[in-house]
Design a protein around this motif. Structure first.
Motif, PDB file in Angstrom:
ATOM      1  N   LEU A  15      45.216  64.137  40.285  1.00 52.52           N
ATOM      2  CA  LEU A  15      45.354  64.548  41.685  1.00 52.52           C
ATOM      3  C   LEU A  15      46.617  63.968  42.316  1.00 52.52           C
ATOM      4  N   GLU A  16      46.861  62.713  42.068  1.00 55.38           N
ATOM      5  CA  GLU A  16      48.057  62.078  42.638  1.00 55.38           C
ATOM      6  C   GLU A  16      49.319  62.773  42.153  1.00 55.38           C
ATOM      7  N   HIS A  17      49.303  63.110  40.877  1.00 56.06           N
ATOM      8  CA  HIS A  17      50.483  63.759  40.308  1.00 56.06           C
ATOM      9  C   HIS A  17      50.678  65.165  40.904  1.00 56.06           C
ATOM     10  N   GLU A  18      49.615  65.922  40.966  1.00 53.08           N
ATOM     11  CA  GLU A  18      49.742  67.304  41.464  1.00 53.08           C
ATOM     12  C   GLU A  18      50.003  67.341  42.968  1.00 53.08           C
ATOM     13  N   LEU A  19      49.389  66.438  43.703  1.00 56.84           N
ATOM     14  CA  LEU A  19      49.711  66.324  45.126  1.00 56.84           C
ATOM     15  C   LEU A  19      51.193  65.977  45.285  1.00 56.84           C
ATOM     16  N   GLY A  20      51.667  65.084  44.439  1.00 61.85           N
ATOM     17  CA  GLY A  20      53.075  64.714  44.470  1.00 61.85           C
ATOM     18  C   GLY A  20      53.985  65.921  44.259  1.00 61.85           C
ATOM     19  N   ARG A  21      53.588  66.809  43.390  1.00 60.54           N
ATOM     20  CA  ARG A  21      54.413  68.009  43.160  1.00 60.54           C
ATOM     21  C   ARG A  21      54.472  68.893  44.402  1.00 60.54           C
ATOM     22  N   LEU A  22      53.367  68.979  45.116  1.00 61.69           N
ATOM     23  CA  LEU A  22      53.401  69.764  46.357  1.00 61.69           C
ATOM     24  C   LEU A  22      54.253  69.062  47.418  1.00 61.69           C
ATOM     25  N   GLN A  23      54.182  67.744  47.441  1.00 56.39           N
ATOM     26  CA  GLN A  23      55.053  67.008  48.370  1.00 56.39           C
ATOM     27  C   GLN A  23      56.520  67.200  47.986  1.00 56.39           C
ATOM     28  N   ASP A  24      56.792  67.235  46.684  1.00 59.86           N
ATOM     29  CA  ASP A  24      58.154  67.509  46.218  1.00 59.86           C
ATOM     30  C   ASP A  24      58.616  68.879  46.731  1.00 59.86           C
ATOM     31  N   GLU A  25      57.743  69.854  46.613  1.00 59.27           N
ATOM     32  CA  GLU A  25      58.073  71.206  47.067  1.00 59.27           C
ATOM     33  C   GLU A  25      58.484  71.181  48.539  1.00 59.27           C
ATOM     34  N   SER A  26      57.706  70.449  49.320  1.00 59.89           N
ATOM     35  CA  SER A  26      58.003  70.342  50.743  1.00 59.89           C
ATOM     36  C   SER A  26      59.331  69.610  50.973  1.00 59.89           C
ATOM     37  N   ALA A  27      59.572  68.570  50.211  1.00 63.46           N
ATOM     38  CA  ALA A  27      60.815  67.804  50.362  1.00 63.46           C
ATOM     39  C   ALA A  27      62.036  68.650  49.985  1.00 63.46           C
ATOM     40  N   ILE A  28      61.886  69.467  48.957  1.00 67.12           N
ATOM     41  CA  ILE A  28      63.007  70.312  48.518  1.00 67.12           C
ATOM     42  C   ILE A  28      63.264  71.419  49.537  1.00 67.12           C
ATOM     43  N   ARG A  29      62.195  71.944  50.091  1.00 70.70           N
ATOM     44  CA  ARG A  29      62.366  72.951  51.157  1.00 70.70           C
ATOM     45  C   ARG A  29      63.174  72.345  52.305  1.00 70.70           C
ATOM     46  N   LYS A  30      62.797  71.135  52.689  1.00 69.43           N
ATOM     47  CA  LYS A  30      63.506  70.461  53.784  1.00 69.43           C
ATOM     48  C   LYS A  30      64.968  70.200  53.424  1.00 69.43           C
ATOM     49  N   LEU A  31      65.203  69.802  52.185  1.00 69.48           N
ATOM     50  CA  LEU A  31      66.565  69.521  51.713  1.00 69.48           C
ATOM     51  C   LEU A  31      67.439  70.770  51.818  1.00 69.48           C
ATOM     52  N   GLN A  32      66.957  71.874  51.284  1.00 67.59           N
ATOM     53  CA  GLN A  32      67.763  73.093  51.266  1.00 67.59           C
ATOM     54  C   GLN A  32      67.885  73.697  52.672  1.00 67.59           C
ATOM     55  N   TYR A  33      66.816  73.626  53.453  1.00 61.70           N
ATOM     56  CA  TYR A  33      66.889  74.118  54.836  1.00 61.70           C
ATOM     57  C   TYR A  33      67.893  73.286  55.637  1.00 61.70           C
ATOM     58  N   SER A  34      67.921  71.980  55.363  1.00 61.31           N
ATOM     59  CA  SER A  34      68.890  71.123  56.061  1.00 61.31           C
ATOM     60  C   SER A  34      70.315  71.510  55.672  1.00 61.31           C
ATOM     61  N   TYR A  35      70.505  71.812  54.393  1.00 58.90           N
ATOM     62  CA  TYR A  35      71.813  72.329  53.968  1.00 58.90           C
ATOM     63  C   TYR A  35      72.215  73.509  54.850  1.00 58.90           C
ATOM     64  N   GLY A  36      71.288  74.421  55.055  1.00 61.57           N
ATOM     65  CA  GLY A  36      71.571  75.589  55.895  1.00 61.57           C
ATOM     66  C   GLY A  36      71.949  75.196  57.314  1.00 61.57           C
ATOM     67  N   TYR A  37      71.181  74.293  57.890  1.00 62.84           N
ATOM     68  CA  TYR A  37      71.492  73.888  59.274  1.00 62.84           C
ATOM     69  C   TYR A  37      72.848  73.184  59.355  1.00 62.84           C
ATOM     70  N   PHE A  38      73.165  72.371  58.347  1.00 63.26           N
ATOM     71  CA  PHE A  38      74.454  71.670  58.370  1.00 63.26           C
ATOM     72  C   PHE A  38      75.610  72.669  58.234  1.00 63.26           C
ATOM     73  N   ILE A  39      75.480  73.598  57.310  1.00 63.21           N
ATOM     74  CA  ILE A  39      76.550  74.575  57.108  1.00 63.21           C
ATOM     75  C   ILE A  39      76.746  75.434  58.360  1.00 63.21           C
ATOM     76  N   ASP A  40      75.661  75.774  59.028  1.00 62.11           N
ATOM     77  CA  ASP A  40      75.763  76.538  60.284  1.00 62.11           C
ATOM     78  C   ASP A  40      76.807  75.934  61.225  1.00 62.11           C
ATOM     79  N   LYS A  41      76.789  74.609  61.267  1.00 63.64           N
ATOM     80  CA  LYS A  41      77.548  73.909  62.308  1.00 63.64           C
ATOM     81  C   LYS A  41      78.708  73.101  61.734  1.00 63.64           C
ATOM     82  N   SER A  42      79.116  73.443  60.521  1.00 68.14           N
ATOM     83  CA  SER A  42      80.262  72.785  59.887  1.00 68.14           C
ATOM     84  C   SER A  42      80.102  71.270  59.841  1.00 68.14           C
TER      85      SER A  42
END
Lengths: 238, 238, 238
Positions: A15-42
């Motif tokens: 459970l800890e491992h699989e929950l961790g994978r879902l948390q990873d998914e969320s962290a990666i979404r945030k990482l890539q979305y942040s890339y988008g927000y940063f690029i928007d504004k140079s």
């Protein structure tokens, strides 16, 4: 430890491992979305900080390698070209990069991940701002890699952006000039702002319609997703 | 309880808590996406029901406070202005508010959350419908707060919408008139449909390009995301 | 088993079940996003493989039933019409179907799920490609069902696409012709490419503005989301 306790412990570990994978998914979404927000504004410094030291960026037919390559692209090239050396937006320059439709696959060991995503851009210059007048729409596909460091933090390992279609605001995708934006043809260090290597096979922009390979197998059949790009460029005269 | 059992119980409690945070993330996504679907179709009563009693809405330079303020904005103002008092869509009036790119951060205690998101709108009137002809694109950023009630239900605590760029369908973002939509300048109760207070500092629309502050630190460095908006308004003549 | 161990086991079972539902959510997101990527590139065989054997597709007022119906729509109709029988993209034909804003509800027993989502399309032909010139924007809503098989794999059970607005690139949504695309009016087997049955009540395109029923209750009040479409078609002359 009793057999019973050992069995419960094993289930908790899973459970800890699989929950961790879902948390990873969320962290990666945030990482890539942040890339988008940063690029928007140079916010190019903030962009560069999202990448791993040995990262690479694929852009318009060229590969920028390592943190030095990433900086060359975002700081030396984009920041100079788009915001005159300023780490932030400038008046009248639009570069919105909405990030959407991300298929996120975290490896079973949680150390790496892959994403297919897309952007649907709005870009251009307001008529009251200085510079050549242009306004365009753009659609493109990402096939990116991510890596989790020893510090537990996810970073971008490879950002591979494949712009697909461009359309000027006035004329749209029906009238996009052929080879609207040139693919990289000169390289670093001969070209001090150029990429380190070419992308192979050479990509070509709309009205070419090549499908970008999928990092994942078909979600139902489990078979590799085979591409047939045999007709994707048949209309070119050259 | 044995030490072993106590240790397993602690791990289970942590799992329950962290799983709960991912469920919160999903619930908040549904909440904000539902807001988008309701606004699309002028379901203003349903919108108002999404907000906490002490919520606020930031819109075009004004802050509408409390449930009374939220109702004033959606029911008294928008419903009157857009759908002639009707709680649902009217013929020929488009107001699509796609919701995208949401960075969702649930607080460690699971009682509050924050979201950075965006919309990419299509709006206007069909030529066969009654009213002044207009058709426009719009992009904007949200920085919202959410709260989980004693009943376990998430509600919107603060919806802060910062429209960024507008572009008429005909002319686009290169030719948006300066100060295209006026910021709030009169307030409740003097203005019976006005907001309760102004947003400070005063926002300004495209071709201003100010970056909206991020509710979260840089996802890799952990440092605050510092904004440099020093050049975001330099082209204005006033 | 002691009472203590039984209590821990029950908590672990609940965690496994609820974690599974979040994993389902992620799997369904990937499934529907993949649908979008396949449709973008006319990978019709790969689309068909996403559906359950007893699936159905709602499209422009018609229902295609079973795997045979799904194949009739994607292979016999779309593949013939859009890519001349080719399972992949052809030069100069754009059909991007970004998938966004998905509200995903997995049933408590994890065997079925429902999604409300949307697409915001860019489509048309490049002027250098063969065929009638057209370029359009399109927005639409999905209300889909999914099913998890005995093999643990999620498949599309019902894909219900309700295109809402169309706008040519040149003229936009203010000037969309009434009944821009005809609803299905002939049926299989009389019409060898037709749907098996009509969608009831008959949908109508923009400038009609009917709200598509929600599969879920209001996320805060828990009450059914009641629609008032009484004014959604009032401007039609017929």
């Amino acid at each position: 430890m009793t057999d019973e306790t050992a069995a419960l412990t094993a289930r908790i570990e899973r459970l800890e491992h699989e929950l961790g994978r879902l948390q990873d998914e969320s962290a990666i979404r945030k990482l890539q979305y942040s890339y988008g927000y940063f690029i928007d504004k140079s916010q190019y410094n903030e962009c560069v900080d999202l990448f791993a030291d040995d990262a690479e960026v694929w852009f318009l037919g060229g590969i920028y390698k390592g943190k030095a390559g990433v900086r060359r692209l975002y700081i030396e090239r984009f920041q100079t070209q788009f915001t005159q050396g300023h780490n932030g937006p400038r008046y009248g320059w639009l570069l919105d990069h909405p990030q959407l439709q991300m298929v996120i696959d975290v490896a079973p060991d949680r150390n790496t991940a892959q994403v297919r995503g897309r952007s649907q851009m709005q870009a251009g210059l307001h008529e009251t701002a200085e510079g050549p007048q242009r306004a365009w729409w753009e659609g493109g596909i990402y096939e990116n890699d991510y890596i989790r460091g020893a510090d537990g933090i996810w970073r971008i390992k490879a950002l591979r952006y494949f712009p697909f279609w461009h359309g000027s605001f006035a004329e749209g995708w029906a009238k996009t000039p052929i080879d609207f934006i040139p693919m990289a043809s000169t390289f670093y260090p001969e070209d001090p702002l150029g990429p380190d290597a070419p992308v192979e096979p050479r990509p070509r922009l709309w009205p070419a319609t090549d499908t970008i390979p999928f990092h994942y197998p078909h979600p139902v059949t489990g078979r590799p997703i085979v591409l047939d790009n045999s007709r994707a460029r048949e209309g070119f005269k050259d």
